[in-house]
Design a protein around this motif. Structure first.
Motif, short mmCIF file in Angstrom:
data_model
loop_
_atom_site.label_atom_id
_atom_site.label_comp_id
_atom_site.label_asym_id
_atom_site.label_seq_id
_atom_site.Cartn_x
_atom_site.Cartn_y
_atom_site.Cartn_z
N PHE A 193 0.83 -1.21 0.00
CA PHE A 193 0.00 0.00 0.00
C PHE A 193 0.87 1.26 0.00
O PHE A 193 0.65 2.19 -0.79
CB PHE A 193 -0.93 0.00 1.22
N VAL A 194 1.86 1.29 0.89
CA VAL A 194 2.72 2.47 1.00
C VAL A 194 3.51 2.69 -0.28
O VAL A 194 3.67 3.83 -0.75
CB VAL A 194 3.65 2.36 2.23
N GLN A 195 4.01 1.60 -0.89
CA GLN A 195 4.75 1.74 -2.15
C GLN A 195 3.90 2.41 -3.22
O GLN A 195 4.36 3.29 -3.95
CB GLN A 195 5.21 0.36 -2.62
N LYS A 196 2.64 2.00 -3.32
CA LYS A 196 1.73 2.60 -4.32
C LYS A 196 1.39 4.05 -3.94
O LYS A 196 1.28 4.91 -4.80
CB LYS A 196 0.45 1.78 -4.43
N LEU A 197 1.22 4.29 -2.65
CA LEU A 197 0.87 5.63 -2.19
C LEU A 197 1.96 6.64 -2.57
O LEU A 197 1.65 7.77 -2.97
CB LEU A 197 0.65 5.63 -0.67
N LEU A 198 3.21 6.24 -2.47
CA LEU A 198 4.31 7.14 -2.83
C LEU A 198 4.22 7.55 -4.31
O LEU A 198 4.46 8.70 -4.66
CB LEU A 198 5.66 6.48 -2.55
N ILE A 199 3.83 6.60 -5.14
CA ILE A 199 3.66 6.90 -6.57
C ILE A 199 2.47 7.85 -6.76
O ILE A 199 2.54 8.78 -7.57
CB ILE A 199 3.43 5.60 -7.36
N GLU A 200 1.40 7.63 -5.98
CA GLU A 200 0.22 8.49 -6.10
C GLU A 200 0.54 9.91 -5.64
O GLU A 200 0.04 10.89 -6.21
CB GLU A 200 -0.95 7.93 -5.30
N PRO A 230 7.27 3.15 11.72
CA PRO A 230 8.03 4.40 11.53
C PRO A 230 8.65 4.52 10.14
O PRO A 230 8.67 5.61 9.56
CB PRO A 230 9.11 4.31 12.62
N ARG A 231 9.15 3.41 9.59
CA ARG A 231 9.77 3.45 8.26
C ARG A 231 8.74 3.83 7.18
O ARG A 231 9.08 4.52 6.21
CB ARG A 231 10.44 2.12 7.93
N SER A 235 8.96 7.33 4.91
CA SER A 235 8.95 7.34 3.44
C SER A 235 7.85 8.24 2.90
O SER A 235 8.04 8.94 1.90
CB SER A 235 8.81 5.92 2.90
N ILE A 236 6.70 8.26 3.59
CA ILE A 236 5.59 9.13 3.16
C ILE A 236 5.95 10.60 3.35
O ILE A 236 5.77 11.43 2.45
CB ILE A 236 4.30 8.78 3.93
N PHE A 237 6.49 10.92 4.53
CA PHE A 237 6.87 12.31 4.81
C PHE A 237 7.96 12.79 3.85
O PHE A 237 7.92 13.92 3.35
CB PHE A 237 7.35 12.47 6.26
N ASP A 238 8.95 11.93 3.58
CA ASP A 238 10.04 12.30 2.65
C ASP A 238 9.48 12.56 1.26
O ASP A 238 9.89 13.52 0.58
CB ASP A 238 11.08 11.18 2.60
N GLU A 269 9.44 11.10 13.67
CA GLU A 269 9.37 11.09 12.21
C GLU A 269 8.38 12.15 11.71
O GLU A 269 8.61 12.82 10.71
CB GLU A 269 8.96 9.71 11.69
N ALA A 270 7.25 12.28 12.42
CA ALA A 270 6.25 13.28 12.04
C ALA A 270 6.79 14.69 12.18
O ALA A 270 6.61 15.54 11.29
CB ALA A 270 4.99 13.10 12.89
N LYS A 271 7.47 14.94 13.29
CA LYS A 271 8.03 16.27 13.52
C LYS A 271 9.08 16.61 12.47
O LYS A 271 9.08 17.70 11.89
CB LYS A 271 8.64 16.33 14.92
#
Length: 484
Positions: A193-200, A230-231, A235-238, A269-271
């Motif tokens: 899910f996260v891998q696809k979200l990064l592309i989106e 956390p990882r 990746s989402i925040f980055d 990570e959020a901060k």
């Protein structure tokens, strides 16, 4: 239940108020006769209940000349529902602080009246005379309307908001109907899910750039976003930082949500990722209720998470409570309010219990708060919020909400959430990503919606369709600009 209306029909509204007084299975007959002549409305209502007849004969002087068709319909509907409630109150004394005002956004009615040139006194008279709203709720709606307008006037031209839906939760709460899946079932799909979200996210940034727009607010909700590792969050925040201009972002919210998912590493990570507003949501500070609604945390965990967030540097924290949770008394709810005030968050959001079709609570025999107790709870919350310097700035109601009451966001000066206003008032385009996201493209008085898939596995398997949905945004805007 039998409802017969003659002369004017408002079936939805009549059933809404019927359910406040009676069970849907009760053998009750309601007859309503509406007449309008010589600038005079007359509604006669008759309720047959347990072999007795209860009536109301309601009159209201109203001139339809030079009135908008929509406003005329509102007056006719209010007259019918008022007459019904007057008769029903002779059977059961149910307090209706909002009178016969319907709709999800009570403050919007106030703001529309203000925009049409009505002064404060006129607005109060309309709410009191036509809708029979209590003084307390009039004050609430009026204050919310004014605070909403301040924030709405600050929406940047060509700005959009971005919503990212994370459809995972550690477990499903008894009352929940949100888009989320229990990680004991869906946890194996997190990485994909996260891998696809990064592309989106990358695709969305490109679409926003081609729109000639920029991002003003980002909201990561769910589900419970901190169910992710956390990882995943890093990746989402980055990815967000690499694709959006943070110089123009006013508000970046992470719904940390349930304390049993919050860790120091995730908050750091959020901060570091640019989040400047978080939610820590106890829903109640009574441990017995937390167990009853299947939340795997304690009030003490709430306090520890809050202290940890402060220590890490979060100076804008929201906390949610729900009034009317199963078997909670007004005193128990008041205790929760008092405990949150001691923590001193910048925002406190008070929700009224609403039982949705998808919630497990529908299939239990759990006792929910009655309308009068609900009003007691919300009145206390409103009093305490005013006393502690938190002002109401957004408000909405839901279908099947207890007591026909409201959800209200309270905030200290300078901490009112612009995203919350935008999502409710639909004055700014919101582009949704992730699981269950609903994009709203705002074009003057027209709104187009595009929906993402809810289930994580479906989101992954049909991801090509997700990307095509982002291209639809440009097509819709192009059609609008071309006058189609």
């Amino acid at each position: 239940m039998v409802i017969v209306q003659n002369g004017y029909e408002c079936d939805y509204e009549m059933k809404l108020f019927y359910k406040l007084f009676f069970n849907i299975e009760e053998d009750i007959h309601v007859y309503s006769n509406f007449e309008y002549r010589d600038k005079l409305i007359n509604v006669y209502t008759e309720i047959i209940y347990k072999d007795d007849i209860y009536t109301d004969d309601y009159y209201y002087s109203f001139d339809t000349e030079n009135q908008k068709k929509q406003f005329i319909k509102k007056i006719f509907t209010a007259s019918c529902t008022k007459s019904f409630c007057h008769a029903a109150k002779k059977i059961k004394n149910i307090n209706l602080p909002w009178g016969v005002m319907c709709g999800i956004r009570p403050a919007k009615i106030v703001r529309e009246l203000m925009d049409e040139g009505y002064n404060d006194k006129d607005v109060v008279e309309i709410l009191k005379d036509i809708y029979e709203v209590s003084d307390e709720k009039i004050r609430l709606a009026h204050t919310v309307a004014k605070n909403e307008k301040i924030l709405l006037d600050k929406i940047g031209e060509k700005s959009v908001s971005v919503y990212i839906g994370i459809p995972f939760c550690p477990t499903r709460c008894l009352y929940c109907s949100f888009v989320s899946t229990d990680i004991r079932v869906s946890g194996k799909y997190m990485d994909g899910f996260v891998q696809k979200l990064l592309i989106e996210i990358e695709k969305t940034a490109d679409v926003i750039s081609r729109m000639g727009a920029y991002v003003e607010n980002i909201y990561i909700g769910g589900g419970t976003p901190t169910t992710l590792e956390p990882r995943h969050l890093k990746s989402i925040f980055d990815c967000i930082k690499n694709n959006f201009n943070f110089d123009r972002i006013k508000e970046f919210t992470l719904e940390a949500g349930r304390p049993d998912t919050i860790t120091r590493e995730k908050l750091i990570e959020a901060k570091n990722g640019g989040v400047n507003r978080i939610s820590i949501n106890p829903q109640t500070m009574n441990e017995v209720t937390l167990k009853k609604v299947r939340r795997s945390h304690t009030p003490d965990m709430v306090k520890k998470c809050f202290a940890m967030a402060r220590e890490i540097g979060f100076d804008n924290i929201n906390m949610d409570l729900i009034a009317g949770l199963p078997d909670e008394t007004p005193d128990m709810f008041k205790y929760s309010i008092d405990e949150l005030v001691k923590l001193d968050p910048e925002n406190i959001t008070v929700h009224s219990m609403s039982v949705k079709r998808a919630a497990s609570l529908r299939f239990t025999d759990t006792e929910l708060a009655k309308a009068n107790d609900m009003n007691d709870m919300l009145s206390y919350a409103q009093h305490v919020m005013e006393k502690t310097g938190r002002k109401p700035y957004y408000m909405y109601r839901q279908k099947n909400i207890s007591g026909n009451l409201e959800n209200v966001g309270y905030a200290k000066d300078g901490y009112m959430s612009t995203y919350n206003i935008n999502i409710m008032e639909e004055k700014q385009t919101i582009i949704a990503l992730g699981g269950g996201g609903s994009t709203k493209i705002v074009m003057n008085d027209r709104i187009e919606r595009i929906f993402n898939f809810k289930d994580p596995l479906e989101y992954i398997k049909r991801f090509d369709e997700i990307l095509k949905k982002k291209d639809e945004i440009l097509e819709i805007i192009g059609d609008e600009n071309n006058g189609k």
